[in-house]
Design a protein around this motif. Sequence first.
Motif, PDB file in Angstrom:
ATOM      1  N   PRO A  68      38.971  35.323  36.428  1.00 14.13           N
ATOM      2  CA  PRO A  68      39.517  36.453  37.205  1.00 14.13           C
ATOM      3  C   PRO A  68      38.606  36.804  38.394  1.00 14.13           C
ATOM      4  O   PRO A  68      37.397  36.960  38.236  1.00 14.13           O
ATOM      5  N   ILE A  69      39.198  36.905  39.544  1.00 12.68           N
ATOM      6  CA  ILE A  69      38.504  37.332  40.763  1.00 12.68           C
ATOM      7  C   ILE A  69      38.987  38.731  41.115  1.00 12.68           C
ATOM      8  O   ILE A  69      40.189  39.007  41.100  1.00 12.68           O
ATOM      9  N   VAL A  70      38.062  39.630  41.409  1.00 11.38           N
ATOM     10  CA  VAL A  70      38.405  41.029  41.678  1.00 11.38           C
ATOM     11  C   VAL A  70      38.692  41.214  43.159  1.00 11.38           C
ATOM     12  O   VAL A  70      37.858  40.886  44.016  1.00 11.38           O
ATOM     13  N   LEU A  71      39.881  41.743  43.467  1.00  7.05           N
ATOM     14  CA  LEU A  71      40.283  42.069  44.839  1.00  7.05           C
ATOM     15  C   LEU A  71      40.306  43.583  44.981  1.00  7.05           C
ATOM     16  O   LEU A  71      40.920  44.276  44.178  1.00  7.05           O
ATOM     17  N   ARG A  72      39.667  44.084  46.018  1.00  6.96           N
ATOM     18  CA  ARG A  72      39.524  45.533  46.174  1.00  6.96           C
ATOM     19  C   ARG A  72      39.820  45.948  47.616  1.00  6.96           C
ATOM     20  O   ARG A  72      39.368  45.299  48.556  1.00  6.96           O
ATOM     21  N   VAL A  73      40.588  47.031  47.780  1.00  5.84           N
ATOM     22  CA  VAL A  73      40.888  47.583  49.099  1.00  5.84           C
ATOM     23  C   VAL A  73      40.650  49.082  49.053  1.00  5.84           C
ATOM     24  O   VAL A  73      41.153  49.779  48.161  1.00  5.84           O
ATOM     25  N   ASN A  74      39.903  49.581  50.034  1.00  2.00           N
ATOM     26  CA  ASN A  74      39.590  51.009  50.090  1.00  2.00           C
ATOM     27  C   ASN A  74      39.715  51.502  51.525  1.00  2.00           C
ATOM     28  O   ASN A  74      39.069  50.991  52.434  1.00  2.00           O
ATOM     29  N   TYR A  75      40.609  52.482  51.724  1.00  2.00           N
ATOM     30  CA  TYR A  75      40.717  53.143  53.024  1.00  2.00           C
ATOM     31  C   TYR A  75      39.854  54.393  52.946  1.00  2.00           C
ATOM     32  O   TYR A  75      40.092  55.282  52.129  1.00  2.00           O
ATOM     33  N   ARG A  76      38.836  54.472  53.789  1.00  2.00           N
ATOM     34  CA  ARG A  76      37.799  55.507  53.660  1.00  2.00           C
ATOM     35  C   ARG A  76      38.336  56.921  53.741  1.00  2.00           C
ATOM     36  O   ARG A  76      37.741  57.853  53.209  1.00  2.00           O
ATOM     37  N   GLN A  77      39.476  57.122  54.411  1.00  2.00           N
ATOM     38  CA  GLN A  77      40.036  58.467  54.540  1.00  2.00           C
ATOM     39  C   GLN A  77      40.883  58.855  53.333  1.00  2.00           C
ATOM     40  O   GLN A  77      41.406  59.962  53.283  1.00  2.00           O
ATOM     41  N   VAL A 114      42.390  56.981  47.312  1.00  2.00           N
ATOM     42  CA  VAL A 114      43.019  55.894  46.564  1.00  2.00           C
ATOM     43  C   VAL A 114      42.290  54.579  46.854  1.00  2.00           C
ATOM     44  O   VAL A 114      42.125  54.189  48.008  1.00  2.00           O
ATOM     45  N   VAL A 115      41.861  53.917  45.787  1.00  2.00           N
ATOM     46  CA  VAL A 115      41.229  52.609  45.892  1.00  2.00           C
ATOM     47  C   VAL A 115      42.063  51.628  45.079  1.00  2.00           C
ATOM     48  O   VAL A 115      42.350  51.869  43.910  1.00  2.00           O
ATOM     49  N   SER A 116      42.462  50.536  45.707  1.00  2.00           N
ATOM     50  CA  SER A 116      43.257  49.520  45.017  1.00  2.00           C
ATOM     51  C   SER A 116      42.331  48.439  44.487  1.00  2.00           C
ATOM     52  O   SER A 116      41.602  47.806  45.253  1.00  2.00           O
ATOM     53  N   VAL A 117      42.345  48.237  43.172  1.00  3.82           N
ATOM     54  CA  VAL A 117      41.504  47.215  42.538  1.00  3.82           C
ATOM     55  C   VAL A 117      42.341  46.460  41.515  1.00  3.82           C
ATOM     56  O   VAL A 117      42.984  47.078  40.661  1.00  3.82           O
TER      57      VAL A 117
END
Length: 254
Positions: free
Chosen positions: A175-184, A187-190
């Motif tokens: 499993p490889i972890v993909l993460r997206v975070n919009y600083r404003q 909500v963090v997508s992981v």
Amino acid sequence: MKRLPVECVSHIISFTSPRDACRSSAVSSLFRIAVDSDIVWERLLPPHYKQIISESSSSSSLISMPKKDLYFYLCTHPIIIGNGNMSFALDKQSGKICSMVGARGLVIAWADTPTYWQWMTLPHSRFSQVAKLKLVWWLDINACISAKNLSPGTNYAAYLVYQLSEVRSGLARTPIVLRVNYRQSAVVSVHSVILDPMPQEARHRGDGWMEIEMGQFFIEQGNDDAAVECSVTEVSNLKSGLIVEGIELRPIHM
């Protein structure tokens, strides 16, 4: 409507969407002429498109194009900007910005160590170089994209654009972890994915590469100082054979 000057019709159409503008050209010859006007497509292009295009090596020829031609050119021909490390294109349906950070614009752990990563040129890549994973334990790839390089008031998705080498190891069932975070946003997508074999949620792009969604976010109005952070990590075993072209951000069609 026939009594209106064509410039007035163009001005009215410019307040619609690219799709509606194209559809309106079928109404009459007057509308067809109005839709072809620079008045329409100047407004449908991103507000700062001239500044973005000025970073391209082909800026002079692009700026001289009729605005409608320029719009549709940018929908199908991403241009390279940002010292060759980013590309800029338009979503055909909405006119929103599509932005991609090439491998050289990413922060990749051990990227300049030849034992771990190889920088190579592939004929089907839009960028001059892509990164091939030779052998690492600590896979850590990061991108940081300024909100000013995206369209405000827009839902986006981030995608890892990649290939798998014929000779590879350590990626199967890992499993490889993909993460997206919009600083404003709070909500963090992981989420985790297995890239080998090709997962169901991945797809062939049609340009020689595969992509898999990393996460979604919303770019708010008036937050040009904000940024989107994307990462790809896996640190549990040795692996090789992942080829990275970049990370792309594209509008979501709701």
